[in-house]
Design an enzyme around this catalytic site. Structure first.
Site, PDB file in Angstrom:
ATOM      1  N   ASP A  75       0.829  -1.205   0.000  1.00 17.46           N
ATOM      2  CA  ASP A  75       0.000   0.000   0.000  1.00 17.46           C
ATOM      3  C   ASP A  75       0.863   1.255   0.000  1.00 17.46           C
ATOM      4  OD1 ASP A  75       0.889  -0.188   2.610  1.00 17.46           O
ATOM      5  OD2 ASP A  75      -1.104  -0.194   3.526  1.00 17.46           O
ATOM      6  N   SER A  76       2.184   1.073   0.049  1.00 15.57           N
ATOM      7  CA  SER A  76       3.102   2.189  -0.183  1.00 15.57           C
ATOM      8  C   SER A  76       2.883   2.815  -1.545  1.00 15.57           C
ATOM      9  CB  SER A  76       4.548   1.708  -0.059  1.00 15.57           C
ATOM     10  OG  SER A  76       4.771   0.555  -0.851  1.00 15.57           O
ATOM     11  N   ASP A 118      -0.855  -6.153   0.072  1.00 11.92           N
ATOM     12  CA  ASP A 118      -1.309  -5.521   1.311  1.00 11.92           C
ATOM     13  C   ASP A 118      -2.826  -5.405   1.367  1.00 11.92           C
ATOM     14  OD1 ASP A 118       0.764  -4.895   3.089  1.00 11.92           O
ATOM     15  OD2 ASP A 118       1.369  -3.149   1.920  1.00 11.92           O
ATOM     16  N   LYS A 147      -1.058  -9.384   3.267  1.00  8.44           N
ATOM     17  CA  LYS A 147      -0.336  -8.846   4.426  1.00  8.44           C
ATOM     18  C   LYS A 147      -1.240  -7.886   5.178  1.00  8.44           C
ATOM     19  CE  LYS A 147       3.114  -5.749   4.084  1.00  8.44           C
ATOM     20  NZ  LYS A 147       2.726  -4.661   5.043  1.00  8.44           N
ATOM     21  N   GLU A 149      -1.392  -5.352   8.916  1.00  9.56           N
ATOM     22  CA  GLU A 149      -0.602  -4.701   9.956  1.00  9.56           C
ATOM     23  C   GLU A 149      -1.302  -4.798  11.302  1.00  9.56           C
ATOM     24  OE1 GLU A 149       1.067  -1.171   6.968  1.00  9.56           O
ATOM     25  OE2 GLU A 149       0.203  -0.648   8.919  1.00  9.56           O
ATOM     26  N   GLU A 216       9.383  -3.788  10.831  1.00 10.08           N
ATOM     27  CA  GLU A 216       9.782  -2.498  10.266  1.00 10.08           C
ATOM     28  C   GLU A 216      10.253  -1.544  11.357  1.00 10.08           C
ATOM     29  OE1 GLU A 216       8.167   1.062   7.304  1.00 10.08           O
ATOM     30  OE2 GLU A 216       6.985  -0.762   7.582  1.00 10.08           O
TER      31      GLU A 216
END
EC number: 2.1.2.11
Length: 300
Positions: A75-76, A118, A147, A149, A216
């Site tokens: 999602d970056s 993501d 993925k 978070e 991270e």
């Protein structure tokens, strides 16, 4: 010191012919498809896992051809491609679109990389059922793993997804979707209490069935401890030192395509390479040989 500064440049040039036995070569992406058992084999053999982001067919094919095992449709892309101030504004349909682009790029070249996508902000926190619906969208677009978070609160969701055939990569430490709650992009786990929390969360996520875990901006010593404590969940570091099972970078960062200040944990591999393919191959070799990241330059 920025990762692109002169003292860091020499070790990461165009890959040399003398790659270690078992390391991927520039043509490795054409080999047998990467799978979760294959990633486990790499770790058991002491070989680092390589991951890079890609958001389109061309860069995905280049990364695969250079030997990258895992491609992350992160999602970056909200910040890299869309110009958003953070990843919070990225939508699920956008992630599905880019996942499909990357999957087509890999299919076109008969690529072997494992494709991770993501789950964006707001697509999995409401309920386990919401997470499954969102995961299905990305899997149907071509992702092989999703993925998400977050700490212990995500463990039931991870277990729910894994039980239904969705491989999961977890993400601890600096979690960009929570940047507003964290007060910015800061190293996590620096205090004793913070370190204990991350260790506990990592164990919970492994027990829930997470196969990969991105760490991270976590102190290198802590990331190494977490890695050693997780035999069945392979850690992928970004700003977490050299002791993780693998490494990931944002592709645009490692190619020097960054208009702002380069993050401490990044090296510009393009500056010593003659092509994008050469830069990615140099990254793969540097990770495989244990030369990148350098804890003295790229970690905390």
């Amino acid at each position: 010191m920025p990762a692109s500064a002169a003292p860091c440049a020499a070790p990461y040039g165009t890959p040399s012919p003398a790659a270690p036995e078992g390391a991927h070569t520039a043509a490795a992406g054409r080999g047998a498809p990467v799978s979760l058992p294959r990633l486990a084999q790499l770790r058991a053999a002491g070989e680092k896992i390589t991951m890079l982001t890609a958001y389109d067919a061309t860069f995905a094919a280049l990364a695969d051809a250079a030997g990258v095992e895992c491609i992350l449709v992160g999602d970056s892309l909200g910040m890299v491609c869309q110009g958003l101030p953070s990843t919070v504004g990225v939508q699920l349909d956008t992630m599905a679109y880019h996942s499909a682009c990357v999957a087509r790029g890999l299919h076109r070249v008969q690529g072997s990389a494992w494709l991770v996508a993501d789950l964006p902000y707001g697509s999995y926190a409401e309920s386990r059922e919401q997470a499954l619906r969102s995961a299905c969208v990305l899997m149907q677009a071509g992702a092989q793993m999703v993925k998400l978070e977050g700490g212990g609160w995500t463990a039931p969701t991870v277990e729910f997804l894994v039980q239904r055939g969705v491989p999961v990569c977890a993400h601890l430490g600096l979690t960009p979707q929570s940047v507003h709650a964290l007060g910015g992009y800061r190293v996590q786990g620096k205090t004793d209490a913070g370190a204990r929390t991350l260790r506990q969360q990592a164990r919970e996520l492994q027990d829930a069935g997470a196969a990969l875990l991105v760490l991270e901006m976590v102190p290198a010593a802590l990331a190494r401890d977490i890695t050693d404590a997780l035999p069945h969940c392979h850690t992928i570091g970004i700003g977490a030192g050299n002791g993780t099972a693998g490494q990931v970078l944002v592709l645009h960062d490692m190619l020097g395509m960054n208009l702002g200040k380069m993050p401490r944990f990044v090296h510009n591999f393009m500056q010593d390479a003659g092509s994008v393919h050469g830069a990615i191959a140099a990254y793969v070799q540097a990770v495989k040989q244990g030369r990148f990241p350098d804890d003295a330059l790229h970690a905390w």
